[in-house]
Scaffold this motif. Structure first.
Motif, short mmCIF file in Angstrom:
data_model
loop_
_atom_site.label_atom_id
_atom_site.label_comp_id
_atom_site.label_asym_id
_atom_site.label_seq_id
_atom_site.Cartn_x
_atom_site.Cartn_y
_atom_site.Cartn_z
N ASN A 247 11.71 98.68 -67.74
CA ASN A 247 11.44 97.35 -67.17
C ASN A 247 11.56 97.35 -65.65
O ASN A 247 11.78 96.32 -65.03
CB ASN A 247 12.39 96.31 -67.76
N ARG A 248 11.42 98.51 -65.05
CA ARG A 248 11.59 98.63 -63.61
C ARG A 248 10.46 97.92 -62.86
O ARG A 248 9.29 97.99 -63.24
CB ARG A 248 11.61 100.11 -63.20
N GLU A 249 10.84 97.24 -61.81
CA GLU A 249 9.85 96.66 -60.90
C GLU A 249 9.50 97.72 -59.87
O GLU A 249 10.39 98.28 -59.23
CB GLU A 249 10.38 95.40 -60.23
N ARG A 253 4.03 99.88 -55.02
CA ARG A 253 3.02 99.32 -55.91
C ARG A 253 1.65 99.92 -55.63
O ARG A 253 1.20 99.91 -54.47
CB ARG A 253 2.98 97.79 -55.78
N GLN A 273 0.39 89.38 -59.18
CA GLN A 273 1.20 90.57 -59.04
C GLN A 273 1.26 91.34 -60.37
O GLN A 273 1.33 90.75 -61.44
CB GLN A 273 2.62 90.19 -58.62
N PRO A 275 3.61 94.20 -60.98
CA PRO A 275 4.62 95.12 -60.43
C PRO A 275 5.34 95.98 -61.46
O PRO A 275 6.28 96.68 -61.10
CB PRO A 275 5.60 94.14 -59.77
N ARG A 276 4.93 95.91 -62.72
CA ARG A 276 5.68 96.60 -63.77
C ARG A 276 5.00 97.90 -64.19
O ARG A 276 3.90 98.22 -63.77
CB ARG A 276 5.88 95.68 -64.96
#
Length: 332
Positions: A247-249, A253, A273, A275-276
């Protein structure tokens, strides 16, 4: 700033602490074995998804179980292995693509020509990296030769052993065998670089024509490949250090395709966004199908997700029914 004062507690106390915080532990012996193999500290990021947010006492939500925590940890471990499998193959392919283009186009020692790199690229650092690797490899070889010379055997056997040792790496073989040019050829140099080095090298190429030619083999425009290599370097480092991935952001990116003509998941073509980790898995899927058209990597990802049906896929950026998007085209 505060003075650190957290006490050191053993596994028995760790289990009691988890119970005090409301975590249900059905099998304490099994929990003990798990905490012996995986530290309490390493598990902490996985605990947060089961805990009440913004509570300094870190209480678990009602009904949370230790086996849910270990299941999440196991999923994340296997996700990292799957990601690393793809990143390894992509990294090897990118080395080959750069070599197969730059060598025939600019010569065997192309990387030694500063004109082929942007002025912002640290070309001197690249030269020093390869020179250091050669010198270190040569010194190691010389030490091995000294050891071989002390063996109680005949000269013919010693010479044979030295020849064998010289072939164990090209960084060792080149300076032992050649003195001009001073550094190894480009195709060998690329094998000595980390993925981060490789990413910087591609970004630092001066000619757009070179970048485009390399990216074309991966069915990408050059800016996307440059961005994706940067992101994959970060993901590889996360995986290599066995850190949390699920589940890291994303800190780095990646640029994502914007043209509808590019085969890409519809959910990621929408504004907003992303971002995952789902976007990175889509990147790996695209790249894997370029470097290994008959791969079943995407099937393995689907099977992994199906094996953990209770997993919060939204925390990873997965849209609903993601695998039914034409981009994935997962078949039996």
């Amino acid at each position: 700033m505060r003075v650190f004062g957290k006490p050191v507690i053993d596994i028995t106390a760790q289990i009691e602490l988890l119970k005090q915080r409301g975590l249900q532990i059905q099998d304490e012996a099994r929990a003990r074995y798990f905490l012996q193999a995986v530290s309490f500290f390493r598990l902490t990021p996985y605990m947060r998804t089961f805990q009440h947010a913004d509570d300094q006492d870190h209480p678990f939500r009602k009904g949370s179980e230790f086996r849910e925590l270990t299941t999440l940890y196991e999923f994340d471990r296997r996700l990292r292995l799957l990601a690393m499998d793809a990143i390894e193959r992509v990294e090897v392919a990118v080395r080959s693509l750069i070599s197969n283009h730059m060598g025939p186009t600019h010569g065997g020692h192309w990387y030694m020509e500063v004109r082929l790199f942007q002025h912002t690229y640290d070309h001197a650092r690249l030269m020093e990296t390869i020179r250091t690797k050669q010198n270190t490899a040569k010194r190691d070889y010389e030490k091995e030769c000294q050891r071989i010379d002390r063996l109680q055997t005949d000269t013919r056997r010693k010479d044979h052993l030295k020849r064998q040792r010289a072939k164990e790496s090209y960084a060792r073989h080149y300076p032992v065998t050649y003195d001009q040019p001073s550094l190894m050829p480009g195709w060998a140099m690329l094998e000595e670089l980390t993925l981060g080095d490789l990413s910087h090298l591609y970004k630092g190429l001066a000619r757009d024509a070179d970048k485009k030619a390399i990216a074309k083999y991966l069915a990408l425009p050059a800016p996307l490949l440059q961005s994706w290599l940067h992101t994959l370097t970060t993901i590889r480092n996360i995986c290599a250090h066995h850190a949390r991935l699920w589940n890291r952001e994303l800190g780095i990116r990646p640029e994502l395709p914007k043209k509808t003509s590019f085969q890409w998941p519809q959910a990621l073509l929408q504004q907003g966004q992303h971002p995952r980790i789902f976007s990175v898995l889509c990147i790996l899927k695209h790249l894997m199908h370029q470097v290994s058209p008959h791969t079943h990597w995407d099937r393995r990802l689907l099977e992994l997700m199906q094996e953990f049906p209770s997993l919060n896929q939204r925390a990873m950026g997965f849209p609903q029914e993601w695998h039914q998007d034409p981009f994935w085209q997962i078949t039996e």
